[in-house]
Scaffold this motif. Structure first.
Motif, short mmCIF file in Angstrom:
data_model
loop_
_atom_site.label_atom_id
_atom_site.label_comp_id
_atom_site.label_asym_id
_atom_site.label_seq_id
_atom_site.Cartn_x
_atom_site.Cartn_y
_atom_site.Cartn_z
N VAL A 79 0.85 -1.60 -0.56
CA VAL A 79 0.21 -0.09 -0.35
C VAL A 79 1.07 1.56 -0.56
O VAL A 79 0.99 2.14 -0.61
CB VAL A 79 -0.55 0.03 0.82
CG1 VAL A 79 -1.19 1.36 0.86
CG2 VAL A 79 -1.97 -1.28 1.13
N VAL A 117 -3.62 3.38 -4.41
CA VAL A 117 -4.26 4.57 -3.37
C VAL A 117 -3.77 5.86 -3.93
O VAL A 117 -4.07 6.42 -2.89
CB VAL A 117 -3.67 4.00 -2.45
CG1 VAL A 117 -3.94 2.54 -1.94
CG2 VAL A 117 -2.50 3.69 -2.16
N LEU A 162 -12.25 6.54 0.54
CA LEU A 162 -11.92 5.39 0.23
C LEU A 162 -13.16 4.67 -0.32
O LEU A 162 -14.90 4.44 -0.73
CB LEU A 162 -12.55 4.69 1.89
CG LEU A 162 -11.01 4.66 2.67
CD1 LEU A 162 -11.35 4.66 4.01
CD2 LEU A 162 -10.61 3.98 2.17
N ASP A 218 -10.91 -1.04 -1.04
CA ASP A 218 -10.27 -0.68 -0.60
C ASP A 218 -10.18 -1.76 1.12
O ASP A 218 -9.32 -1.74 1.48
CB ASP A 218 -10.44 0.55 -0.34
CG ASP A 218 -9.12 1.51 -0.99
OD1 ASP A 218 -9.88 2.82 -1.44
OD2 ASP A 218 -8.78 1.31 -1.52
#
Length: 125
Positions: free
Chosen positions: A48, A64, A86, A90
């Motif tokens: 991430v 992201v 979001l 996710d």
């Protein structure tokens, strides 16, 4: 030995925000590179974000980038992952990881020596 404890996960609607925290034990925290990974059911663990010991270098997964922000406060032995906008995709268990050496690849899970227990993030549509 380093112990990592994640917190801040939960259930949020799409478009919402969460801030994950990772608190580390040990006086050497300020010299560790840190990373966040996530794993959704039936999928492999994926990178991430990662941050160097000084915070001078920060890396994000393309998925992201622009939505998540990674930061660290060494005097608090804590890293933060601010997650905005979001999306249901996710949804995953998010893991914090630490590497006492500067990893060649922040994106590779096997670069990290220490892992937290994970915190669940669920994003509803």
């Amino acid at each position: 030995q380093v112990q990592l404890v994640e917190s801040g996960g939960g259930l949020v609607q799409a478009g919402g925000s969460l801030r994950l925290s990772c608190a580390a034990s040990g006086r050497a925290f300020s010299s560790y590179a840190m990373g966040w990974f996530r794993q959704a059911p039936g999928k492999e663990r994926e990178f991430v974000a990662g941050i160097s010991w000084s915070g001078g270098n920060i890396f994000y997964a393309d998925s992201v980038k622009g939505r998540f922000t990674l930061s660290r406060v060494n005097v608090k032995n804590t890293v933060y992952l601010q997650m905005n906008s979001l999306k249901p995709e996710d949804t995953a268990v998010y893991y914090c990881a630490a590497d006492p050496n500067s990893p060649e690849k922040y994106t590779a899970w096997d670069s990290y020596d220490y892992w937290g227990q994970g915190t669940q993030v669920t994003v509803s549509s």
